[in-house]
Design a protein around this motif. Structure first.
Motif, PDB file in Angstrom:
ATOM      1  N   GLU A   8     -20.433 -82.363   4.619  1.00  0.00           N
ATOM      2  CA  GLU A   8     -21.299 -83.334   4.711  1.00  0.00           C
ATOM      3  C   GLU A   8     -22.173 -82.877   5.671  1.00  0.00           C
ATOM      4  OE1 GLU A   8     -18.635 -86.253   5.021  1.00  0.00           O
ATOM      5  OE2 GLU A   8     -17.717 -86.276   3.374  1.00  0.00           O
ATOM      6  N   ARG A   9     -22.409 -82.944   6.576  1.00  0.00           N
ATOM      7  CA  ARG A   9     -23.175 -82.604   7.683  1.00  0.00           C
ATOM      8  C   ARG A   9     -24.153 -81.687   7.035  1.00  0.00           C
ATOM      9  NH1 ARG A   9     -24.733 -79.341  12.436  1.00  0.00           N
ATOM     10  NH2 ARG A   9     -22.867 -78.065  11.766  1.00  0.00           N
ATOM     11  N   VAL A  10     -23.646 -80.403   6.458  1.00  0.00           N
ATOM     12  CA  VAL A  10     -24.661 -79.696   5.766  1.00  0.00           C
ATOM     13  C   VAL A  10     -25.422 -79.793   4.663  1.00  0.00           C
ATOM     14  CG1 VAL A  10     -24.300 -77.306   4.745  1.00  0.00           C
ATOM     15  CG2 VAL A  10     -23.693 -77.114   7.232  1.00  0.00           C
ATOM     16  N   ALA A  11     -24.715 -81.281   3.347  1.00  0.00           N
ATOM     17  CA  ALA A  11     -25.221 -80.890   2.959  1.00  0.00           C
ATOM     18  C   ALA A  11     -27.112 -82.009   3.098  1.00  0.00           C
ATOM     19  CB  ALA A  11     -24.324 -81.961   1.409  1.00  0.00           C
ATOM     20  N   GLU A  40     -29.542 -80.360   4.156  1.00  0.00           N
ATOM     21  CA  GLU A  40     -30.146 -80.330   2.686  1.00  0.00           C
ATOM     22  C   GLU A  40     -31.162 -81.217   2.568  1.00  0.00           C
ATOM     23  OE1 GLU A  40     -27.705 -77.779   0.623  1.00  0.00           O
ATOM     24  OE2 GLU A  40     -27.204 -76.060   2.185  1.00  0.00           O
ATOM     25  N   LYS A  41     -30.192 -82.303   1.930  1.00  0.00           N
ATOM     26  CA  LYS A  41     -30.517 -83.320   0.952  1.00  0.00           C
ATOM     27  C   LYS A  41     -32.115 -83.766   1.844  1.00  0.00           C
ATOM     28  CE  LYS A  41     -30.256 -88.027  -0.597  1.00  0.00           C
ATOM     29  NZ  LYS A  41     -29.646 -88.825  -0.320  1.00  0.00           N
ATOM     30  N   THR A  42     -31.800 -83.684   3.678  1.00  0.00           N
ATOM     31  CA  THR A  42     -33.276 -84.484   4.128  1.00  0.00           C
ATOM     32  C   THR A  42     -34.049 -83.175   4.099  1.00  0.00           C
ATOM     33  OG1 THR A  42     -31.656 -85.206   6.054  1.00  0.00           O
ATOM     34  CG2 THR A  42     -33.861 -85.062   7.130  1.00  0.00           C
ATOM     35  N   LYS A  43     -33.993 -81.955   4.190  1.00  0.00           N
ATOM     36  CA  LYS A  43     -35.514 -80.805   4.585  1.00  0.00           C
ATOM     37  C   LYS A  43     -35.746 -80.859   2.530  1.00  0.00           C
ATOM     38  CE  LYS A  43     -33.259 -77.021   5.402  1.00  0.00           C
ATOM     39  NZ  LYS A  43     -32.513 -75.436   6.279  1.00  0.00           N
ATOM     40  N   ARG A  44     -35.120 -81.869   2.225  1.00  0.00           N
ATOM     41  CA  ARG A  44     -35.950 -81.383   0.432  1.00  0.00           C
ATOM     42  C   ARG A  44     -36.403 -82.649   0.305  1.00  0.00           C
ATOM     43  NH1 ARG A  44     -30.730 -80.461  -1.281  1.00  0.00           N
ATOM     44  NH2 ARG A  44     -30.291 -82.609  -2.527  1.00  0.00           N
ATOM     45  N   ALA A  53     -40.281 -82.651  -0.251  1.00  0.00           N
ATOM     46  CA  ALA A  53     -41.366 -83.603  -1.548  1.00  0.00           C
ATOM     47  C   ALA A  53     -42.421 -84.210  -0.995  1.00  0.00           C
ATOM     48  CB  ALA A  53     -40.092 -84.284  -2.327  1.00  0.00           C
ATOM     49  N   ARG A  54     -42.485 -84.556   0.715  1.00  0.00           N
ATOM     50  CA  ARG A  54     -43.059 -85.995   1.016  1.00  0.00           C
ATOM     51  C   ARG A  54     -44.368 -85.990   1.407  1.00  0.00           C
ATOM     52  NH1 ARG A  54     -40.496 -87.891   5.415  1.00  0.00           N
ATOM     53  NH2 ARG A  54     -39.267 -88.833   3.938  1.00  0.00           N
ATOM     54  N   LEU A  55     -44.457 -84.011   2.178  1.00  0.00           N
ATOM     55  CA  LEU A  55     -45.626 -83.469   2.080  1.00  0.00           C
ATOM     56  C   LEU A  55     -45.897 -82.952   0.966  1.00  0.00           C
ATOM     57  CD1 LEU A  55     -44.066 -80.697   4.751  1.00  0.00           C
ATOM     58  CD2 LEU A  55     -45.523 -82.187   5.440  1.00  0.00           C
TER      59      LEU A  55
END
Length: 53
Positions: free
Chosen positions: A31-34, A37-41, A45-47
């Motif tokens: 769950e932490r890895v997922a 990864e979601k935070t990275k995505r 997207a924001r950038l």
């Protein structure tokens, strides 16, 4: 020539509590890895959105 068979030596058996603890730790790690990864995505997207504006 015959090969000598190795005897079956079971590893250290885990109690039910230890099995549950191990499974819970694996789930939390996944769950932490997922989440990372979601935070990275979302950051990417924001950038991209900021660059496009």
């Amino acid at each position: 020539m015959t090969q000598k068979k190795e005897p079956y030596l079971p590893g250290k058996r885990l109690s039910k509590d230890e099995q549950t603890d191990l499974a819970a730790r694996e789930i939390l790690q996944d769950e932490r890895v997922a989440r990372e990864e979601k935070t990275k995505r979302l950051k990417m997207a924001r950038l991209k959105r900021e660059v496009d504006q």
